[in-house]
Design an enzyme around this catalytic site. Structure first.
Site, short mmCIF file in Angstrom:
data_model
loop_
_atom_site.label_atom_id
_atom_site.label_comp_id
_atom_site.label_asym_id
_atom_site.label_seq_id
_atom_site.Cartn_x
_atom_site.Cartn_y
_atom_site.Cartn_z
N GLU A 135 0.81 -1.22 0.00
CA GLU A 135 0.00 0.00 0.00
C GLU A 135 0.85 1.28 0.00
OE1 GLU A 135 -3.62 0.12 2.30
OE2 GLU A 135 -3.47 -2.04 2.68
N TYR A 159 -2.63 5.07 7.24
CA TYR A 159 -1.93 3.80 7.46
C TYR A 159 -0.75 3.64 6.50
CZ TYR A 159 -0.80 -1.07 6.57
OH TYR A 159 -0.12 -2.25 6.32
N ALA A 161 0.74 5.81 4.66
CA ALA A 161 1.74 6.87 4.82
C ALA A 161 2.66 6.57 6.00
CB ALA A 161 1.05 8.21 5.01
N LYS A 163 3.38 3.59 7.16
CA LYS A 163 4.25 2.48 6.78
C LYS A 163 5.34 2.95 5.82
CE LYS A 163 4.24 -1.30 7.64
NZ LYS A 163 4.97 -2.04 8.70
N ASN A 188 -2.13 -8.18 -0.07
CA ASN A 188 -3.14 -8.51 0.93
C ASN A 188 -3.02 -9.96 1.39
OD1 ASN A 188 -4.24 -5.94 0.27
ND2 ASN A 188 -6.30 -6.69 0.71
N LEU A 199 -11.72 -8.13 5.44
CA LEU A 199 -12.76 -8.49 4.47
C LEU A 199 -13.16 -9.96 4.52
CD1 LEU A 199 -14.59 -7.81 2.05
CD2 LEU A 199 -12.62 -8.23 0.57
N PRO A 214 -21.02 -6.26 3.79
CA PRO A 214 -20.78 -4.92 3.24
C PRO A 214 -19.64 -4.91 2.23
CG PRO A 214 -19.86 -5.10 5.45
CD PRO A 214 -20.58 -6.38 5.19
#
Length: 360
Positions: A135, A159, A161, A163, A188, A199, A214
């Site tokens: 990410e 988050y 940023a 890392k 992931n 998720l 969701p």
């Protein structure tokens, strides 16, 4: 080797600890603060092994970390301790700055002081392995582009940023002080013992309870999925065989749209858990599209050719085999899930404002 693992009670950390104790002869010290995502029940299968030790401490506490280093005398440190959930970073970025940036700084300084006093041969052999995320690269807009080890950083969330900042600190400590570091950036992760705010476990457990599933926006966001046990094997490969100063991207070669992941879970549950909750005709009927989160990255995908070429690592699981194993594990371990959901794994019940139905 004696290997100190920070964050070893977390999802990826616990998989790494289990792998090292079960499949190697190395000694492991697990240093974990035990925030909400740290769960010692994930380590119950190896907790009594004589080569394993747990210490509860915060990486921000440099004095405590230094004391552990002096006593344990590790040959390598594998740094996984981090706040890691994007939604939580949007709601409250402070913890992410404190743990991921200040904590990494404190750990680096404690490590540098310890490493600088080692005998020459041990100093040469020592490794500091920093585990990070894809990410930090932001997102990909084309359908064919891949993140490589030289992709410029463009983090999108507090988050990622934080890392990215920790990655830069680790590289600076090598460049400035000569600390022998290794970095990995992974895609992931999914698999057993995943905290149910993410998720895949969220969808599994909500579906079994007859709750809405969701999905952010239109569900077309693409992620590269890596089975956590494959990741653990890769991490050990890097710390034991990787070249100092190098970065290795670790991916599962499994790009999937979020909506397809959710539908795949529903299809597996139709097969593996056909006794649906009352009033539910099909698990997929529970899919509910919700407002997209701010700054949501559209696509992540990793080029993992470097670690394959240089270290010989490839994932063993396809997404189909890994997802089936994951769904079956949750069906077989509902008691573990219940302890997380009711907070009893921490010895106290989590309030509704602490445990949220959030999505990775």
């Amino acid at each position: 080797m004696r290997i100190l693992i920070t964050g070893g009670a977390g999802f990826i950390g616990s998989a790494l600890v289990r792998h090292l104790i079960r499949n190697t002869e190395h000694e492991v010290l697990n240093l974990d603060k035990l925030t909400y995502a740290g769960n010692l029940e994930s380590l119950a299968s190896i907790a009594t092994d004589t080569r394993y030790e747990f210490v509860q401490a915060d990486i921000v506490d440099q004095v405590a970390v230094s004391a552990v280093l002096e006593r344990f005398q590790p040959h390598a440190i594998m740094h996984l301790a981090a706040e890691s959930h994007v939604d939580r970073s949007i709601d409250g970025p402070s913890d992410f700055i404190q743990t991921n940036i200040v904590g990494t700084y404190s750990l680096l300084e404690a490590t540098r002081a310890y490493w600088s006093k080692l005998p020459a041969a041990e100093k040469e052999a020592f490794r500091f392995h920093h585990i990070s995320t894809d990410e930090v690269y932001g997102d990909l807009h084309g359908v064919d582009d891949l993140f490589t080890e030289t992709t410029p950083y463009a983090p999108s969330s507090p988050y990622s940023a934080s890392k990215a900042a920790s990655d830069h600190l680790v590289r600076a400590w090598q460049r400035t002080y000569g600390l022998p570091v290794l970095l990995t950036n992974c895609s992931n992760n999914y698999g057993p013992f995943h905290f149910p705010e993410k998720l895949i476990p969220l969808v599994i457990l909500n579906a079994l309870a007859g709750k809405p599933l969701p999905v952010y926006g239109n569900g077309l966001q693409v992620r590269d999925w890596l089975f956590v046990e494959d990741h653990a094997r890769a991490l050990f490969k890097v710390v034991s065989e990787g070249k100092v100063g190098e970065t290795y991207n670790i991916g599962g070669h499994n790009e999937q749209k979020n909506i397809d992941v959710v539908r795949g879970i529903c299809a597996l549950l139709e097969e593996l858990a056909p006794q649906r909750p009352a009033g539910i005709t099909n698990y997929a009927d529970l899919i509910t599209f919700v407002q997209d989160r701010p700054g949501h990255d559209q696509r992540y995908a990793i080029d993992a050719s470097k670690i394959e070429k240089e270290l010989g690592w490839v994932p063993e699981e396809t997404f189909e085999t890994g997802l089936r194993k994951t769904v079956q594990w949750y069906l077989d371990n509902l008691e573990w899930c219940q302890h997380v959901q009711d907070g009893s794994y921490q010895g106290q019940r989590l309030g509704a404002t602490d445990f949220k139905d959030m999505i990775a």
